[in-house]
Scaffold this motif. Structure first.
Motif, PDB file in Angstrom:
ATOM      1  N   MET A   1      -3.191  -0.269  -3.301  1.00  0.00           N
ATOM      2  CA  MET A   1      -3.986  -0.712  -2.149  1.00  0.00           C
ATOM      3  C   MET A   1      -4.549   0.507  -1.449  1.00  0.00           C
ATOM      4  SD  MET A   1      -5.301  -2.541   0.159  1.00  0.00           S
ATOM      5  CE  MET A   1      -4.799  -4.138  -0.395  1.00  0.00           C
ATOM      6  N   LEU A   2      -5.818   0.472  -1.127  1.00  0.00           N
ATOM      7  CA  LEU A   2      -6.470   1.543  -0.414  1.00  0.00           C
ATOM      8  C   LEU A   2      -6.681   1.128   1.030  1.00  0.00           C
ATOM      9  CD1 LEU A   2      -9.080   2.464  -3.137  1.00  0.00           C
ATOM     10  CD2 LEU A   2      -6.997   3.695  -2.563  1.00  0.00           C
ATOM     11  N   SER A   3      -6.203   1.918   1.949  1.00  0.00           N
ATOM     12  CA  SER A   3      -6.360   1.587   3.352  1.00  0.00           C
ATOM     13  C   SER A   3      -7.791   1.831   3.800  1.00  0.00           C
ATOM     14  CB  SER A   3      -5.418   2.438   4.193  1.00  0.00           C
ATOM     15  OG  SER A   3      -5.688   2.264   5.559  1.00  0.00           O
ATOM     16  N   GLY A 185      -2.485  10.585   7.531  1.00  0.00           N
ATOM     17  CA  GLY A 185      -3.328  10.173   6.417  1.00  0.00           C
ATOM     18  C   GLY A 185      -2.751   8.972   5.699  1.00  0.00           C
ATOM     19  N   ASP A 186      -3.247   8.774   4.498  1.00  0.00           N
ATOM     20  CA  ASP A 186      -2.792   7.673   3.650  1.00  0.00           C
ATOM     21  C   ASP A 186      -1.631   8.181   2.806  1.00  0.00           C
ATOM     22  OD1 ASP A 186      -2.395   5.590   1.945  1.00  0.00           O
ATOM     23  OD2 ASP A 186      -4.464   5.439   1.253  1.00  0.00           O
ATOM     24  N   PHE A 187      -0.415   7.962   3.309  1.00  0.00           N
ATOM     25  CA  PHE A 187       0.793   8.423   2.625  1.00  0.00           C
ATOM     26  C   PHE A 187       1.159   7.509   1.454  1.00  0.00           C
ATOM     27  CE2 PHE A 187       3.284  11.029   6.026  1.00  0.00           C
ATOM     28  CZ  PHE A 187       2.110  11.545   6.540  1.00  0.00           C
ATOM     29  N   ASN A 188       0.603   6.312   1.407  1.00  0.00           N
ATOM     30  CA  ASN A 188       1.107   5.278   0.491  1.00  0.00           C
ATOM     31  C   ASN A 188       2.618   5.110   0.675  1.00  0.00           C
ATOM     32  OD1 ASN A 188      -1.191   4.286  -1.197  1.00  0.00           O
ATOM     33  ND2 ASN A 188      -1.393   6.475  -1.640  1.00  0.00           N
ATOM     34  N   ALA A 189       3.032   5.125   1.943  1.00  0.00           N
ATOM     35  CA  ALA A 189       4.453   5.249   2.274  1.00  0.00           C
ATOM     36  C   ALA A 189       5.108   3.910   2.534  1.00  0.00           C
ATOM     37  CB  ALA A 189       4.611   6.156   3.490  1.00  0.00           C
ATOM     38  N   ALA A 190       4.953   2.977   1.618  1.00  0.00           N
ATOM     39  CA  ALA A 190       5.558   1.666   1.834  1.00  0.00           C
ATOM     40  C   ALA A 190       5.537   0.859   0.547  1.00  0.00           C
ATOM     41  CB  ALA A 190       4.805   0.921   2.933  1.00  0.00           C
ATOM     42  N   LEU A 213       5.395   8.314  14.277  1.00  0.00           N
ATOM     43  CA  LEU A 213       4.844   7.383  15.250  1.00  0.00           C
ATOM     44  C   LEU A 213       4.604   6.001  14.662  1.00  0.00           C
ATOM     45  CD1 LEU A 213       2.217   9.544  17.182  1.00  0.00           C
ATOM     46  CD2 LEU A 213       4.558   8.987  17.845  1.00  0.00           C
ATOM     47  N   THR A 214       4.455   5.943  13.360  1.00  0.00           N
ATOM     48  CA  THR A 214       4.131   4.682  12.689  1.00  0.00           C
ATOM     49  C   THR A 214       5.375   4.137  12.006  1.00  0.00           C
ATOM     50  OG1 THR A 214       3.287   6.134  10.940  1.00  0.00           O
ATOM     51  CG2 THR A 214       1.664   5.027  12.325  1.00  0.00           C
ATOM     52  N   GLY A 215       5.772   2.949  12.379  1.00  0.00           N
ATOM     53  CA  GLY A 215       6.981   2.361  11.839  1.00  0.00           C
ATOM     54  C   GLY A 215       6.779   1.781  10.450  1.00  0.00           C
ATOM     55  N   ASP A 216       7.887   1.495   9.791  1.00  0.00           N
ATOM     56  CA  ASP A 216       7.857   1.009   8.418  1.00  0.00           C
ATOM     57  C   ASP A 216       7.326  -0.414   8.305  1.00  0.00           C
ATOM     58  OD1 ASP A 216       8.942   3.415   7.663  1.00  0.00           O
ATOM     59  OD2 ASP A 216      10.998   2.667   7.513  1.00  0.00           O
ATOM     60  N   LYS A 217       7.256  -1.132   9.423  1.00  0.00           N
ATOM     61  CA  LYS A 217       6.786  -2.511   9.377  1.00  0.00           C
ATOM     62  C   LYS A 217       5.330  -2.658   9.812  1.00  0.00           C
ATOM     63  CE  LYS A 217      11.367  -4.543  10.070  1.00  0.00           C
ATOM     64  NZ  LYS A 217      12.190  -5.466  10.905  1.00  0.00           N
ATOM     65  N   LEU A 218       4.686  -1.560  10.141  1.00  0.00           N
ATOM     66  CA  LEU A 218       3.286  -1.602  10.557  1.00  0.00           C
ATOM     67  C   LEU A 218       2.388  -1.911   9.359  1.00  0.00           C
ATOM     68  CD1 LEU A 218       1.347  -0.985  12.990  1.00  0.00           C
ATOM     69  CD2 LEU A 218       1.138   1.319  12.027  1.00  0.00           C
ATOM     70  N   ASP A 219       1.501  -2.871   9.520  1.00  0.00           N
ATOM     71  CA  ASP A 219       0.584  -3.221   8.436  1.00  0.00           C
ATOM     72  C   ASP A 219      -0.710  -2.433   8.591  1.00  0.00           C
ATOM     73  OD1 ASP A 219      -0.773  -4.376   6.339  1.00  0.00           O
ATOM     74  OD2 ASP A 219      -1.224  -6.231   7.424  1.00  0.00           O
ATOM     75  N   ALA A 229       2.968  -0.419   5.318  1.00  0.00           N
ATOM     76  CA  ALA A 229       2.691   0.717   6.210  1.00  0.00           C
ATOM     77  C   ALA A 229       2.324   1.945   5.384  1.00  0.00           C
ATOM     78  CB  ALA A 229       3.915   1.001   7.077  1.00  0.00           C
ATOM     79  N   TYR A 230       1.182   1.862   4.726  1.00  0.00           N
ATOM     80  CA  TYR A 230       0.760   2.977   3.886  1.00  0.00           C
ATOM     81  C   TYR A 230       0.359   4.195   4.723  1.00  0.00           C
ATOM     82  CZ  TYR A 230       0.552  -0.185  -0.140  1.00  0.00           C
ATOM     83  OH  TYR A 230       0.871  -1.065  -1.148  1.00  0.00           O
TER      84      TYR A 230
END
Length: 267
Positions: A1-3, A185-190, A213-219, A229-230
């Motif tokens: 998925m690309l943000s 940036g776009d970490f693809n972290a999820a 600052l950005t939680g793991d449940k942020l879409d 949460a990419y």
């Protein structure tokens, strides 16, 4: 998925500064040539004082200059309101992307730029797209200067690349005399790219001096079928952390806010 979303944060002082991150899906000549698509991009950028643009894939090197022209021509009373700095084309083999920063000249200026070389001993070529690091001066805000380390990870190597950002931070902090860092940036972290069990192997997460600052449940995705949460924003530096209100982080859903313009960009 690309943000294709914008992450916003504000830190105060004499003036607030809005910093954003936008992964534009395969930005190049095709998108800039479509007026409705271009208008969405320009409108999104104009909402920010500083915008990180990712996934510029224009081999001819013309689309970004055209974007800047349209951005600065949108208002007759504020000519050349925005300036920019852009990386070289980065990537392995034939696939290349660029990072770019677009910023309001009355608010910010560039102190220095640094293309991370990614040539660490025994760990060469850790990044698919090495961070293009920029040191900004911000005289009107509480934080007078700060460094942004951008990243667009390769999804299949997200765990390794996010962890390697710790080495990038260490390298840059030795190079420049700044205590204020934003890694974004776009970490693809999820989701499938960074399983929960892997977070313990990521130094950027386990070292407590870094604040996420950005939680793991942020879409931060645009598809209704995904909720991941990419995209992330990570802070380093006591004054920087104190200056930012964590609740100021937002995801700008341009498909909702600019629905009449967005259909041909991400149908």
């Amino acid at each position: 998925m690309l943000s294709a979303l914008i992450l916003l944060l504000n830190f105060g002082g004499a003036a607030a500064l809005k910093i954003c991150s936008f992964n534009i899906k395969s930005f190049g000549g095709s998108k800039i040539s479509k007026p409705d698509v271009r208008d969405i991009i320009v409108e999104s950028i104009s909402r920010c004082d500083l915008m990180l643009i990712m996934k510029i894939k224009d081999a001819k090197g013309k689309a970004f200059d055209q974007l800047m022209t349209h951005l600065n021509n949108r208002s007759r009373t504020r000519a050349n309101e925005f300036s920019s700095v852009i990386s070289e084309r980065l990537g392995r083999k034939s696939y290349k992307e660029q990072y770019a920063f677009i910023f309001r000249q009355k608010m910010l200026s560039v102190k220095s730029v640094y293309q991370y070389p990614d040539t660490q001993t025994e760990d060469e070529d850790a990044f698919a797209r090495e961070p293009f690091v920029v040191w900004f001066s911000s005289p009107k805000t509480e934080i007078k200067d700060f460094v942004i380390i951008p990243i667009h990870t390769a999804p299949e190597a997200a765990v390794k690349e996010i962890d390697e950002l710790y080495d990038v931070y260490q390298n840059v902090s030795q190079l420049w005399q700044s205590d204020n860092f934003v890694i974004m940036g776009d970490f693809n972290a999820a989701c499938g790219y960074v399983p929960k069990r892997q977070w313990v192997n990521i130094r950027l997460r386990s070292e407590t001096e870094f604040v996420w600052l950005t939680g793991d449940k942020l879409d931060t995705t645009v598809k209704t079928s995904t909720k991941c949460a990419y995209d992330r924003v990570v802070l380093r530096g006591e004054k920087m952390i104190e200056a930012v209100n964590p609740e100021s982080v937002e995801v700008f859903k341009f498909k909702d806010n600019l629905a009449s313009l967005s259909r041909r960009l991400w149908p």
